[in-house]
Motif scaffolding. Structure first.
Motif, PDB file in Angstrom:
ATOM      1  N   LEU A 179     -25.975   5.869 -25.105  1.00 26.70           N
ATOM      2  CA  LEU A 179     -27.305   5.302 -25.312  1.00 26.70           C
ATOM      3  C   LEU A 179     -27.185   3.836 -25.757  1.00 26.70           C
ATOM      4  O   LEU A 179     -27.948   2.971 -25.313  1.00 26.70           O
ATOM      5  N   ALA A 236     -27.683  -0.716 -23.588  1.00 27.27           N
ATOM      6  CA  ALA A 236     -28.984  -0.969 -24.211  1.00 27.27           C
ATOM      7  C   ALA A 236     -29.161  -2.445 -24.571  1.00 27.27           C
ATOM      8  O   ALA A 236     -30.208  -2.856 -25.073  1.00 27.27           O
ATOM      9  N   THR A 270     -41.448   7.994 -15.693  1.00 30.86           N
ATOM     10  CA  THR A 270     -41.029   8.936 -16.733  1.00 30.86           C
ATOM     11  C   THR A 270     -39.868   8.376 -17.532  1.00 30.86           C
ATOM     12  O   THR A 270     -39.832   8.457 -18.769  1.00 30.86           O
ATOM     13  N   LYS A 271     -38.916   7.777 -16.821  1.00 26.63           N
ATOM     14  CA  LYS A 271     -37.779   7.182 -17.526  1.00 26.63           C
ATOM     15  C   LYS A 271     -38.246   6.056 -18.447  1.00 26.63           C
ATOM     16  O   LYS A 271     -37.813   5.960 -19.593  1.00 26.63           O
ATOM     17  N   SER A 304     -41.122   5.659 -19.853  1.00 25.92           N
ATOM     18  CA  SER A 304     -41.830   6.117 -21.047  1.00 25.92           C
ATOM     19  C   SER A 304     -40.848   6.774 -22.021  1.00 25.92           C
ATOM     20  O   SER A 304     -41.012   6.644 -23.238  1.00 25.92           O
ATOM     21  N   ALA A 305     -39.819   7.435 -21.489  1.00 25.66           N
ATOM     22  CA  ALA A 305     -38.781   7.974 -22.393  1.00 25.66           C
ATOM     23  C   ALA A 305     -38.054   6.837 -23.107  1.00 25.66           C
ATOM     24  O   ALA A 305     -37.760   6.915 -24.308  1.00 25.66           O
ATOM     25  N   MET A 306     -37.768   5.751 -22.363  1.00 27.40           N
ATOM     26  CA  MET A 306     -37.096   4.602 -22.986  1.00 27.40           C
ATOM     27  C   MET A 306     -37.944   4.031 -24.123  1.00 27.40           C
ATOM     28  O   MET A 306     -37.427   3.710 -25.207  1.00 27.40           O
ATOM     29  N   ALA A 326     -40.160   5.552 -25.884  1.00 31.45           N
ATOM     30  CA  ALA A 326     -40.181   6.507 -27.003  1.00 31.45           C
ATOM     31  C   ALA A 326     -38.891   6.412 -27.817  1.00 31.45           C
ATOM     32  O   ALA A 326     -38.905   6.461 -29.055  1.00 31.45           O
ATOM     33  N   ILE A 327     -37.769   6.267 -27.125  1.00 27.16           N
ATOM     34  CA  ILE A 327     -36.472   6.165 -27.816  1.00 27.16           C
ATOM     35  C   ILE A 327     -36.407   4.865 -28.622  1.00 27.16           C
ATOM     36  O   ILE A 327     -35.971   4.835 -29.773  1.00 27.16           O
ATOM     37  N   LYS A 328     -36.845   3.776 -27.997  1.00 25.61           N
ATOM     38  CA  LYS A 328     -36.861   2.489 -28.705  1.00 25.61           C
ATOM     39  C   LYS A 328     -37.717   2.585 -29.975  1.00 25.61           C
ATOM     40  O   LYS A 328     -37.288   2.161 -31.065  1.00 25.61           O
ATOM     41  N   ALA A 382     -38.431   5.201 -31.645  1.00 21.53           N
ATOM     42  CA  ALA A 382     -37.851   6.138 -32.607  1.00 21.53           C
ATOM     43  C   ALA A 382     -36.710   5.492 -33.390  1.00 21.53           C
ATOM     44  O   ALA A 382     -36.579   5.699 -34.594  1.00 21.53           O
ATOM     45  N   VAL A 416     -34.797  -5.963 -22.167  1.00 19.68           N
ATOM     46  CA  VAL A 416     -34.906  -4.642 -21.538  1.00 19.68           C
ATOM     47  C   VAL A 416     -36.351  -4.152 -21.440  1.00 19.68           C
ATOM     48  O   VAL A 416     -36.838  -3.832 -20.355  1.00 19.68           O
ATOM     49  N   LEU A 417     -37.023  -4.061 -22.571  1.00 22.53           N
ATOM     50  CA  LEU A 417     -38.411  -3.596 -22.590  1.00 22.53           C
ATOM     51  C   LEU A 417     -39.317  -4.685 -23.147  1.00 22.53           C
ATOM     52  O   LEU A 417     -38.905  -5.449 -24.023  1.00 22.53           O
TER      53      LEU A 417
END
Lengths: 471, 471
Positions: A198, A202, A445-446, A448-450, A452-454, A456, A468-469
């Protein structure tokens, strides 16, 4: 949540905790990137010596909601290392953490601090009669932490994988300032989620890598290199299949070169020795690394005979000496330099599924021709499906004349890559250059998961904001 | 957040959306696991045929806060596939999604649905003259989705890596029911966080893998196998180094076997042909896969001569026929069966840094001897540092007599592994068996990051609750 700039208040706190020597004046080189697309700014520059110091710096920044930009060798091509806007960040450069902490030849592992120069890691492995196979143009100045943060590729991915595949464990500071002591030397360890992978790739947005446990490989007994003319990209792919059938993992490098690259060398770097009297439309650079007394020159000869019989190849040069080998490599390695001297309108670090490369190259030529009288230099790591697809102004004209066309060219190429199930960022990463591209082409989907991880792991959004985002 | 059981209300919703055929009676086999440590329960069993059906199932479960247990081949050894308590879950078995969707020999890739049996994936690769190197005892019944969810290991990790290293992309349903279309065939793709590796090894707690894009390798031209007596584990490690020096990546398998394993075979599986007239204290099974006309028997001979000269080896058997090769493999592969017939007090799937294995084995013997008159069968994937370290009752006594000692043995072995910087879950995963172990031995920062990621991607905690992390 609003971030605040790295200012004198933070500087005082840092000095109080870590001493005066930790902060340095922010000089120009920390604010530049090789392609000059982004100019960074910074409030403070810190040069920590230990993971604990990195942890303290991040904790202090987190307390004050100050953005943090991790800085490696500064060689990244997508602007991940410079923050051009927003509150001036605290830049944390790993340049004082350069130790090779340990080498374990029996285990084929090596532990390096994030600031170690890639070439020094390679040299430490060589000293132990082992190979650290990550190899790329910037190896004399890029740092292993940056290589991992961007999951760097290079010329040996075909055989040995990306930076990701060469890492067993990490020590890192997370956005909370907590230290993850994960310098595992284990080949098998299934104890929970893969935090290592991860953080790798990143680009410093989920934490700062401070050290890594790296995989070494046995050093091939003998290396052999050849340049072969091929009739087409399809012939190059068929040649690679043939080489795999004959030699398996023995094929370390398989690079495609287009005539345009050879012509650029003639144009701006005439000292580079051309491999063929007449420049072929396509050629490949192949390198073998063999064991057990198996002579690479013989293997290349055998490969050539079979490839010739199958109608795949024209002329070929098999290096007969180390000097000749270096000459062949210079052709491949100096093409990026020639590209820079010519000046591209738009450069693309892309990958497509290997079997679709010929069709992609054909379509690409049509698409680009429809946009203007451009020259295309398409070359790169064919064995990985990774092409550097660079578009140049016609002979005698300057890239600046085509500033208005740049976006259209980029979009057209990236749209085509997307249509071919490819990637618009093969080995260079997203950085700040391709944030919009991954929003445009990425899986929803990926993404939105990214996000969410960021959120978190970095709820305040302090780690390398804008990379990245979108922040 | 309280979860609710999978009941008739949910069944009606599922049938309304997906038809009557999707739900099946919950039979015993979905509630068992091979070691009988956990007995599962389930409210409903669904057998989806497509990723869209999986998505619908997860969405409906998420709406009602019903726990979901993804089910592959059911061969996992740590109870990840059965939920023993809490509200009765919806079990989603992938057994109807078994298609090999495509094979791309030129690209060395293959796309398989999660329910494909591992042996069928291997066979599909072989049909295309390629190798899918993941190989393990359960390959005739385990499914590739489960192999990826647990990051399975096996006997070829030394050369080809774990399941993780053999995967290029995934299609998966996240806990929200959203589908991630990530079946990339690309070798290089740096477009954001590594969601693939996050799902691999997450044991179904972050989503359900429904299909995977897998890496194939060239098939070695010739395979050769030998069993060599070694003086000690250190001699085995030195032999591996020598083999690497001589043959590089040509070494596919390197397995350590202790006399105890050979004695167990004599005891309970006397039909297995013993490789040596006198059982050696230690021996290794080595397998080579070579290319370019390089004869494995010759290479093994050369290796043996050098190893003998270095004082590393005693007697050796080099397989001269496929039948002999199978005989050698049977020795290694039937040891786990013998272990089961004998009945262990406690079994440990552990890894330690390779260079520390000899010291670990020495200490382990002392520690276990201090706990009782146990027999130790220590064997496994020496090349990866992965040992199966299994503790048995003395000859003539039954494991059940030592039920009270089990925890003490397990803790003592795991404490020692931890002291040696090893892993208490090398290749089998955490499942439900080792949740407390990773809390005890795991890095606190990593654990808190794992919890944050779990909460971010599965805020309701519906995916495989109780596996990997405490709910």
């Amino acid at each position: 949540m609003t971030l605040t700039p790295a200012d004198e208040t933070l500087a005082r706190l840092i000095r109080a905790d870590l001493g005066d020597d930790i902060l340095r004046p922010v000089t120009e080189r920390y604010l530049e990137e090789p392609r000059r697309r982004f100019a960074g700014h910074a409030g403070l520059l810190a040069l920590p010596r230990t993971v604990d110091e990195v942890s303290t710096l991040v904790r202090l920044a987190a307390d004050k909601r100050v953005p943090v930009v991790p800085y490696g060798g500064g060689t990244g091509l997508v602007g991940g290392q410079v923050m051009p806007d927003g509150p001036a960040p605290l830049v944390i450069s790993l340049e004082r953490m350069t130790a090779i902490r340990a080498v374990y030849p029996t285990e084929n592992t090596l532990i390096a601090e994030a600031g170690a120069i890639l070439a020094d890691v390679q040299a430490a492995a060589e000293e132990a009669n082992r190979l650290f196979p990550l190899a790329l143009a910037a190896q004399g100045s890029c740092r292993i932490g940056g290589n991992l943060a961007t999951n760097a590729g290079g010329v040996n991915v075909l055989r040995y994988g990306n930076a990701r595949d060469l890492c067993l464990g990490l020590e890192a500071v997370l956005p909370s300032g907590e230290i993850w002591h994960g310098l595992s030397r284990l080949r098998k360890d299934n104890t929970g989620y893969d935090l290592r992978n991860l953080l790798i790739g990143a680009e410093g947005t989920l934490g700062i890598i401070t050290a890594a446990s790296l995989k070494l490989h046995p050093r091939p007994e003998a290396v052999g290199t050849a340049m072969l003319q091929v009739a087409s990209p399809q012939a190059a792919i068929d040649l690679l299949s043939l080489a795999h059938d004959q030699l398996g993992d023995g094929v370390s490098t398989f690079e495609l070169i287009h005539k345009q690259g050879l012509q650029f060398l003639t144009e701006v770097l005439p000292d580079v020795r051309q491999p063929f009297a007449t420049q072929p439309k396509w050629c490949v650079l192949i390198e073998l690394g063999l064991f057990a007394g198996h002579a690479p020159a013989d293997a290349l000869e055998t490969l050539y005979i079979a490839a010739d019989k199958a109608g795949l190849v024209g002329d070929a040069v098999i290096a007969q000496s180390e000097a000749q080998r270096m000459d062949l490599w210079a052709v491949r390695e100096r093409i990026p330099e020639a590209n820079r001297l010519i000046g591209s309108v738009s450069s693309h670090d892309i990958s497509v599924p290997i079997s679709r490369i010929p069709e992609f190259i054909q379509h690409g030529a049509k698409v680009v021709a429809g946009l203007g009288p451009f020259r295309i230099n398409c070359f790169g790591h064919l064995g990985d499906g990774n092409l550097h697809y660079n578009v140049f102004p016609p002979l005698g004209r300057n890239r600046s004349e085509f500033d208005n066309e740049r976006q259209a060219v980029k979009h057209a190429v990236h749209d085509l890559v997307d249509a071919f199930d490819g990637s618009v960022s093969a080995e260079h990463g997203v950085g700040r250059l391709k944030v919009e591209d991954i929003e445009r082409y990425g899986d929803a989907t990926k993404l939105s998961a990214m996000r969410a991880i960021k959120a978190a792991l970095d709820p305040q959004g302090i780690m390398n904001p804008g990379a990245v985002l979108k922040p």
